[in-house]
Enzyme design. Sequence first.
Site, PDB file in Angstrom:
ATOM      1  N   HIS A 197       0.789  -1.317   0.086  1.00 46.29           N
ATOM      2  CA  HIS A 197      -0.018  -0.108  -0.022  1.00 46.29           C
ATOM      3  C   HIS A 197       1.011   1.182   0.047  1.00 46.29           C
ATOM      4  O   HIS A 197       1.926   1.164   0.539  1.00 46.29           O
ATOM      5  CB  HIS A 197      -0.790  -0.039   1.333  1.00 46.29           C
ATOM      6  CG  HIS A 197      -1.684  -1.122   1.761  1.00 46.29           C
ATOM      7  ND1 HIS A 197      -1.421  -2.128   2.284  1.00 46.29           N
ATOM      8  CD2 HIS A 197      -3.078  -1.232   1.359  1.00 46.29           C
ATOM      9  CE1 HIS A 197      -2.310  -3.027   2.417  1.00 46.29           C
ATOM     10  NE2 HIS A 197      -3.562  -2.280   2.007  1.00 46.29           N
ATOM     11  N   ASP A 239       2.200   1.906   3.308  1.00 45.24           N
ATOM     12  CA  ASP A 239       3.282   1.100   4.088  1.00 45.24           C
ATOM     13  C   ASP A 239       4.698   1.530   3.616  1.00 45.24           C
ATOM     14  O   ASP A 239       5.596   1.360   4.486  1.00 45.24           O
ATOM     15  CB  ASP A 239       3.216  -0.645   3.194  1.00 45.24           C
ATOM     16  CG  ASP A 239       1.725  -0.846   3.374  1.00 45.24           C
ATOM     17  OD1 ASP A 239       1.070  -0.581   4.299  1.00 45.24           O
ATOM     18  OD2 ASP A 239       1.451  -1.669   2.561  1.00 45.24           O
TER      19      ASP A 239
HETATM   20  C1  XUL Z   1      -7.400  -6.762   4.321  1.00 45.80           C
HETATM   21  C2  XUL Z   1      -6.658  -7.219   3.312  1.00 45.80           C
HETATM   22  C3  XUL Z   1      -5.867  -6.036   2.733  1.00 45.80           C
HETATM   23  C4  XUL Z   1      -5.898  -6.136   1.195  1.00 45.80           C
HETATM   24  C5  XUL Z   1      -5.017  -4.990   0.476  1.00 45.80           C
HETATM   25  O1  XUL Z   1      -8.272  -7.718   5.123  1.00 45.80           O
HETATM   26  O2  XUL Z   1      -6.670  -8.285   2.773  1.00 45.80           O
HETATM   27  O3  XUL Z   1      -4.529  -6.147   3.320  1.00 45.80           O
HETATM   28  O4  XUL Z   1      -5.112  -7.387   0.746  1.00 45.80           O
HETATM   29  O5  XUL Z   1      -5.606  -3.878   0.826  1.00 45.80           O
END
Ligand code: XUL
Length: 437
Positions: free
Chosen positions: A100, A103
């Site tokens: 993300h 992150d």
């Molecule tokens: C949350 C989840 C996230 C997604 C990406 O449950 O799985 O980490 O994979 O936003």
Amino acid sequence: MNAFYPSVGKIRYEGSRSDNPLSFRHYDPDAVIAGRTMREHLRFAMSYWHTMVAEGTDMFGVGTVDKHYGASDPMEQARNKARAAFELMDKLDIDFYCFHDRDIAPEADNLTETNRRLDQIADLLAELQQASGKRVLWGTANLFSHPRYRHGAGTACTADVFAFAAAQVKKALELTVRLGGAGYVFWGGREGYETLLNTNMRLELDNLARLMRMAVDYARSIGFKGDFYVEPKPKEPTKHQYDFDAATVIGFLRQYRLDKDFKLNIEANHATLAGHSFQHELRLARINGMLGSIDANQGDLLLGWDTDQFPTNIYDAAWCMYEVLKGGGFSNGGLNFDAKARRASSSLEDIFYGYIAGMDTFALGLKLADRIIQDGRLDQFITDRYASWNEGLGARIRAGQVSLAELEQIALAKGDVETGSGRQEYLETLINNLIIG
Ligand code: XUL
Ligand code: CO
């Protein structure tokens, strides 16, 4: 490279008889199965958020693992975090990572400065990628942590919040493209509702689709050739999440004509939260041509939330890889370990044990899936079970050549009909025997 995980060396394949816990017993990257190497089949990815960022907090307690990477300045921390990520991937022989925006670099007071920080870290990530050959499996924007998204992001009740979400998606797409990412994920953590009493569901769904359409158009205009994914999840953090499960998401994508650009990123723990098996979600995605990528983890059926454990269930992994093989294998997708070591597993080595467990489980799953397919009895059973649809009446029904009235005539003339056994227990034993060998 030995700065952040000094007690762990390079993890190597040592075969199933090895008693070295810091080795692979099944993941032999160069071994060929069904025409491809294990490395090519499995396309393992590290999740930046769990592995590099999360410190083991839960609803009742603070972190148990230190993720400062020896620095107090947040940007220095972010740089060290990136270096540590590449050390970890190198030691585990993992080729890809997923991230993300939030992150990789700390958010500043304003978007201009936040984006500047992202660019600086992206420069470093690009360098590290160049030096190691590691790649981005997919990028995404965190549209759920900041308080401004408490009513949603793409589904916010306020247009200004939608603008912030759009700005974040635009930047995250630019980062993904710059880092050569093969995919881009939408997971809608806050895209749902707590109560219908205050919710305009029609507008929220339309707006979510608008954001996705804008993202596709923009990404294609800056050269993104990869896949977009929606990652279904029924709830948590919201009571009801709009990307509920594979069936709901496929309907949504088709309704808004996004199905040519989007596939699904199926997560095991999300499947079980939705009351489905992992394989059910994978099957539905596959038969609709939308099995794009996978978040490989597992939940605990005795806990009602998304525990994101490293996958160790051999059966689930085998059925997962069966669906992947039947779908022709990954193209842009892969197996992202959206998983974390347990909060009490707080030593430096534990994250390695977690990844080794997950990678070996899926390597074994791949071998078993191939064995089930090579054996052929399961597939033959299904083919035989539906044999009447390939000729005579069945073939004519499938061709649309028979009316309801004609079918009534046939049924009346037959009097009754005999159908065979489903043989579930026989099949379960067949699979057990194939797995145990
Ligand atoms: C949350 C989840 C996230 C997604 C990406 O449950 O799985 O980490 O994979 O936003
Ligand atoms: Co996930």
